[in-house]
Design a protein around this motif. Structure first.
Motif: not given
Length: 369
Positions: A171-177, A195-199, A205-213, A324-328
């Motif tokens: 139910t909360k936003p997920i950001l993929v790196l 640095d962006a994730v920290e901001v 926003y607490t849900q981040f995933v680094w996706a790699a091959p 944030l411009d896109l998310l908010e």
């Protein structure tokens, strides 16, 4: 990925075909004999490649020697134009017809290469619609087959399943790196991305995933040792081999400019694009490149659909602000998704692009095989 799928489609039409050449893991899995390992050519940047030239030249000689010995019925070149156009020149002299799958972006930079392409290539299989008229006007035989990702890019599972697997709240936003699929580019981008994730974490926003091959983070773990502690402190999940699922189920992607931005577009995920090379490569590139945008999504659209932060513009603060411009901003994510759907429509043909490519190649070059 494209070449391995093309191998499969060609085998459907001519089961007796044998394939060899420059192969990565997906082509090896498709049964292509690896005369040269594709990973050996994975270097990005004008200056960065210099130290690798002796090794790359050795791979070049090995590949050409195999062609001289075996005399293939057809050569299909994909990507790596600085390497492959040199291969094409040698193959042309051997009387081997050469077709390029995914055309070199000579319409963007170093357009003088089109003369060599006209001389050495039997044809081009283009995945972008604007390329067809551009190449045809310069005397190349070109077929627009459509973009393979418009047919193939799809998640394997649901958002609910993905979230359950990695402990996310759906139910909360997920950001993929997506900092890059090569070690050098990922390392150049990670500081700004983290640095962006920290901001963004500071904004809730607490849900981040680094996706790699598949295998990338495991194989290259030592290359990212200096980032490991910070990645852990920021509670960033790392995922291998599920990039399409991670992108499809994310609300926003922070993506290094490249094929992954097209993957995000085809999967309908809004994004912010970025890229950085060494200062010397950037300065040299500025002299050679003539395009209104750097991100392929924007080039296909002919306008700025995706925010792009290039070179010195890429900072953690700028990346977080664009996200944030896109998310908010009300309607911003939905608006970009609608733009991406329109782009996807322009790139999708009625038939699978790689099945169409196989049919073209079989009809024109492999009748006697």
């Amino acid at each position: 990925m494209y070449a391995s799928r093309l191998v499969g489609e060609l085998r459907k039409l001519a089961p007796g075909l044998r394939f060899y050449g420059c192969a990565g893991p997906q082509m090896r899995a498709a049964g292509v004999e690896p005369v040269v390992d594709a990973e050996a050519l994975a270097v990005v940047g004008l200056v960065e490649v210099l130290v690798h030239i002796p090794r790359i030249y050795g791979e070049f000689r090995k590949l050409v020697a195999a062609a001289e010995e075996r005399r293939p019925a057809l050569a299909i070149l994909t990507d790596s134009p600085d390497f492959n156009l040199r291969v094409a020149k040698k193959l042309k002299r051997l009387g081997v017809p050469v077709v390029y799958l995914v055309a070199p972006q000579v319409w963007a930079w170093r357009s003088g290469r089109v003369k060599q392409m006209r001389r050495d290539l039997a044809g081009v299989l283009s995945i972008f619609p604007f390329e067809q008229a551009w190449f045809a006007a310069r005397g190349l035989a070109v077929d627009f087959i459509g973009h393979p990702l418009a047919w193939s890019a799809a998640p394997r599972g649901t958002r609910a399943g993905f979230c359950a697997r990695y402990g996310f709240d759906e139910t909360k936003p997920i950001l993929v790196l997506l900092p890059g699929s090569r070690v050098g580019e990922a390392r150049r981008h990670l500081t700004a991305v983290l640095d962006a994730v920290e901001v963004l974490r500071g904004r809730g926003y607490t849900q981040f995933v680094w996706a790699a091959p598949t295998g990338f983070l495991t194989r290259e773990a030592g290359s990212f040792t200096s980032f490991r502690e910070r990645i852990s402190a920021l509670s960033i999940q790392t995922v291998e081999g599920e990039t399409w699922d991670a992108i499809a189920h994310a609300d926003l992607a922070l993506a290094a400019s490249g094929t992954v931005t097209m993957e995000a577009a085809m999967l309908g995920t809004a994004m912010v694009s970025f890229y950085r090379v060494t200062a010397i490569s950037w300065l040299l590139g500025k002299l050679l490149v003539s395009v209104p945008f750097y991100t392929m999504v924007n080039l296909v659209a002919g306008r700025r659909v995706v925010p792009e932060l290039m070179q010195d513009e890429l900072t953690g603060a700028n990346l977080a602000r664009a996200a944030l411009d896109l998310l908010e901003t009300p309607g911003a994510l939905a608006g970009m998704r609608a733009e991406l759907a329109a782009i996807r429509h322009t790139l999708r043909r009625e038939t699978d692009p790689l099945a169409e490519a196989a049919r073209i190649l079989a009809d024109r070059y492999l009748k006697e095989t």
